[in-house]
Design a protein around this motif. Structure first.
Motif, mmCIF file in Angstrom:
data_model
loop_
_atom_site.group_PDB
_atom_site.id
_atom_site.type_symbol
_atom_site.label_atom_id
_atom_site.label_comp_id
_atom_site.label_asym_id
_atom_site.label_seq_id
_atom_site.Cartn_x
_atom_site.Cartn_y
_atom_site.Cartn_z
ATOM 1 N N ALA A 106 -61.818 48.518 13.047
ATOM 2 C CA ALA A 106 -61.167 49.289 14.104
ATOM 3 C C ALA A 106 -59.669 49.009 14.120
ATOM 4 O O ALA A 106 -58.851 49.922 14.239
ATOM 5 C CB ALA A 106 -61.786 48.959 15.463
ATOM 6 N N LEU B 128 -60.076 58.851 16.916
ATOM 7 C CA LEU B 128 -61.304 58.121 16.607
ATOM 8 C C LEU B 128 -61.072 57.234 15.390
ATOM 9 O O LEU B 128 -60.103 57.416 14.668
ATOM 10 C CB LEU B 128 -62.431 59.118 16.327
ATOM 11 C CG LEU B 128 -62.816 60.004 17.495
ATOM 12 C CD1 LEU B 128 -63.745 61.108 17.039
ATOM 13 C CD2 LEU B 128 -63.451 59.183 18.600
ATOM 14 N N PHE B 129 -61.986 56.278 15.172
ATOM 15 C CA PHE B 129 -61.956 55.500 13.941
ATOM 16 C C PHE B 129 -62.683 56.327 12.886
ATOM 17 O O PHE B 129 -63.902 56.237 12.714
ATOM 18 C CB PHE B 129 -62.618 54.143 14.150
ATOM 19 C CG PHE B 129 -62.001 53.340 15.266
ATOM 20 C CD1 PHE B 129 -60.636 53.123 15.300
ATOM 21 C CD2 PHE B 129 -62.777 52.817 16.288
ATOM 22 C CE1 PHE B 129 -60.044 52.395 16.325
ATOM 23 C CE2 PHE B 129 -62.206 52.087 17.319
ATOM 24 C CZ PHE B 129 -60.838 51.880 17.332
ATOM 25 N N ASN C 165 -68.365 53.639 16.187
ATOM 26 C CA ASN C 165 -67.280 53.889 17.123
ATOM 27 C C ASN C 165 -67.660 53.462 18.530
ATOM 28 O O ASN C 165 -66.830 52.978 19.286
ATOM 29 C CB ASN C 165 -66.899 55.373 17.119
ATOM 30 C CG ASN C 165 -65.762 55.682 16.169
ATOM 31 O OD1 ASN C 165 -64.605 55.654 16.547
ATOM 32 N ND2 ASN C 165 -66.096 55.958 14.914
ATOM 33 N N ALA D 278 -67.047 59.480 11.799
ATOM 34 C CA ALA D 278 -66.397 60.114 12.939
ATOM 35 C C ALA D 278 -65.363 61.151 12.498
ATOM 36 O O ALA D 278 -65.140 62.142 13.179
ATOM 37 C CB ALA D 278 -65.750 59.052 13.825
ATOM 38 N N GLU E 199 -64.824 60.567 21.858
ATOM 39 C CA GLU E 199 -63.715 59.852 22.509
ATOM 40 C C GLU E 199 -64.155 59.324 23.872
ATOM 41 O O GLU E 199 -63.894 58.181 24.232
ATOM 42 C CB GLU E 199 -62.519 60.803 22.739
ATOM 43 C CG GLU E 199 -61.541 60.890 21.618
ATOM 44 C CD GLU E 199 -60.354 59.935 21.764
ATOM 45 O OE1 GLU E 199 -59.713 59.689 20.756
ATOM 46 O OE2 GLU E 199 -60.089 59.423 22.874
ATOM 47 N N ARG F 19 -66.876 56.568 23.558
ATOM 48 C CA ARG F 19 -66.298 55.292 23.126
ATOM 49 C C ARG F 19 -65.592 54.594 24.287
ATOM 50 O O ARG F 19 -65.698 53.381 24.461
ATOM 51 C CB ARG F 19 -65.317 55.535 21.977
ATOM 52 C CG ARG F 19 -64.771 54.256 21.391
ATOM 53 C CD ARG F 19 -63.829 54.526 20.247
ATOM 54 N NE ARG F 19 -62.671 55.285 20.681
ATOM 55 C CZ ARG F 19 -61.691 55.663 19.871
ATOM 56 N NH1 ARG F 19 -61.759 55.374 18.592
ATOM 57 N NH2 ARG F 19 -60.673 56.346 20.323
#
Lengths: 277, 255
Positions: free
Chosen positions: A147, B94-95, B103, B148, B160, B163
């Motif tokens: 991340a 997003l990742f 995520n 994602a 989104e 998360r």
């Protein structure tokens, strides 16, 4: 001869992993040649001048590099992207310049007198570090690092202490590079500052880039191929560097994301459970 | 016991300058416990800047923000998140190379605060049930193992939100979650927001669609040029001539 190959390959795998560990948090480090030099010199001084046993000396040298890595990364991490890369290049250059000007460790002439490292030390280290990285790759920490690497601003806004993780990665990468440097120095018996210049750092990064940056196997494969390929090309005599250079270019053209570019999702167990009955 | 009257978040005289450009100019308002506050205003009014300052992405030039009475103005982003302030991003972030499920799972606070513990924690498996439940509620369960980055626009918007909710926040800022959605998607979004509302202490919704925001909000704060120009119930606010002017341009109905 075969011992030399094992030693060289093992050291380069460890160095590639040291770059990979820092890259886990999103920073590309060209300082690892410098971290390796610190390991080589600190451990050499400890064994030669103070009679410290090799393995203890290697761990202590790793500790010194760990602190050094965090110490330089703290200000360096105020910069981002290309600027951070340039700062790490500067770190590698200054370590070399520093070692050249310290007479206690032989300055530009280099330092010798150490011995006692065998390829098996390095093979054991590769297994240990590889196992640790494999454990990491299946953990939540890996997911958190992913991340940070994807988007550190968003990662922070979710509660991740980005700076702490980046510092930890720099410290761990410096530690591994220094331990690898320690065993290298005690195998090669003689070290000079210019062995650990910027070019050494560039090579280490190249192992990871060519192998693939998204999993621990990429660095391993990249380092192995890049170490052994020049040996296999000895028959090419004076054309060897040229062909080796072309090999790098071709690899980057054919596999721009590395030989093993895949990322393994951190939900392996969950995925298996999701298979339809 | 916390007094019912104490606001969850109190923003006082908040000021933000970007090299001389004033983006926030003495913004003050409270977010009460339990409310869904709509934050509206024309583009460039400073709504997103406000969210960025409150969530610690930008530092404030002057003024204070307090969360349940304690000053949080200077806290870094990650500490604010740990206190329970979450947000989504106007431009979806997003990742992208992680899966949909990852995520959501990455936001699990138990491991965010002590990341190295997760290396050695045995038996403490991912809270898959909670994550899957969340994905179920935003209708993304079928996509749980997709990357994602491959999601369609509306799906990405919903992820989104999922998360941001995964960390179990107390206060959630939704920065234009309905941007670019059609009428049907907007109604689905409204249902999603209503469904998770009881789990949160308060929600701040930034939105341009007047119908959607009037429908969802208990109270509106209207911003224009970095200032708060009106607050109140949606019906009253949209009757306010200053709001009409800021929104519809100068005196459009004037013959």
């Amino acid at each position: 001869m075969i011992q030399d190959y094992v030693m060289q390959t093992g050291v380069n795998i460890l160095l590639a992993w040291s770059v990979y560990i820092i890259l886990l948090s999103g920073s590309l480090s060209f300082a690892n040649g410098g971290f390796m030099a610190i390991g080589a010199y600190v451990s050499a001084v400890l064994t030669v001048k103070f009679g410290v046993p090799l393995i203890l000396a290697a761990v202590l040298a790793g500790g010194v590099a760990f602190l050094f890595g965090i110490g330089v990364a703290f200000p360096a991490l105020r910069t981002r992207g290309l600027y951070l890369i340039l700062v790490t290049v500067g770190i590698a250059a200054s370590v070399r310049a520093m070692l050249e000007s310290i007479d206690y460790v032989g300055g530009i002439q280099g330092f010798s007198g150490m011995s006692g490292a065998s390829p098996w030390h390095v093979v054991a280290l590769v297994v240990i570090v590889g196992a640790a990285l494999w454990l990491l790759s299946r953990s939540r920490l890996q997911r958190i690092l992913d991340a940070v690497r994807e988007d550190e601003l968003v990662a922070a806004s979710m509660g991740i202490n980005v700076l702490y993780l980046k510092l930890a990665c720099f410290g761990a990468g410096a530690f591994i590079a220094a331990v690898a440097g320690s065993f290298y120095a005690h195998y090669i018996l003689f070290v000079r500052p210019d062995e650990f210049g910027i070019l050494a750092s560039v090579y280490i990064v190249l192992y990871v880039v060519l192998g693939g940056m998204n999993n621990l196997w990429g660095a391993l494969v990249g380092a192995t191929i890049m170490t052994l390929a020049p040996e296999l090309m000895r028959g090419l005599a004076q054309w060897r560097p040229t062909v080796f250079g072309l090999l790098i270019v071709v690899l980057l053209l054919v596999r721009p994301n590395g030989l093993l570019p895949f990322r393994i999702p951190t939900t392996g167990r969950a995925k298996r459970r999701a298979v339809k009955p | 016991m916390i007094a019912k009257s104490e606001p969850l978040l109190a923003i006082r005289d908040l000021n933000k300058q970007f090299r001389g450009l004033t983006a926030l100019d003495g913004v003050s308002f409270d977010i009460a416990q339990g409310e869904l506050l709509g934050l509206i205003g024309p583009n460039g009014a400073g709504k997103s800047v406000l969210v960025n300052v409150v969530s610690g992405i930008y530092g404030a030039t002057a003024g204070t923000v307090s969360f349940l009475g304690s000053d949080i103005t200077r806290l870094p982003s990650y500490q604010l998140a740990r206190l329970g302030i979450a947000r989504t991003f106007q431009n979806i972030r997003l990742f992208g190379r992680m899966t949909v499920l990852e995520n959501v799972l990455v936001a699990d606070k138990r491991y965010l605060t002590r990341p190295f513990r997760s290396l050695f924690a045995k038996g403490a498996h991912d809270d898959l049930a909670a994550a899957e439940d969340l994905l179920e509620r935003v209708d993304l369960i079928e996509k749980r193992d997709a990357l994602a980055g491959t999601l369609a626009y509306g799906e990405a918007r919903r992820l989104e939100i999922a998360r941001a909710l995964a960390g179990g926040p107390r206060l959630l800022f939704l920065d234009e979650p309905a941007a670019g959605m059609n009428e049907r998607e907007m109604q689905e979004l409204a249902a999603v927001i209503r469904s998770f509302r009881p789990a949160l202490d308060a929600i701040v919704l930034i939105e341009h669609d007047v119908a959607l925001i009037s429908e969802l909000s208990d109270r509106l704060v209207v911003m224009d040029s970095g200032k708060v120009i009106a607050t109140g119930k949606p019906v009253d606010v949209f009757a306010d001539p200053r709001v009409v002017e800021a929104y519809l341009g100068v005196e459009e109905c004037d013959d």
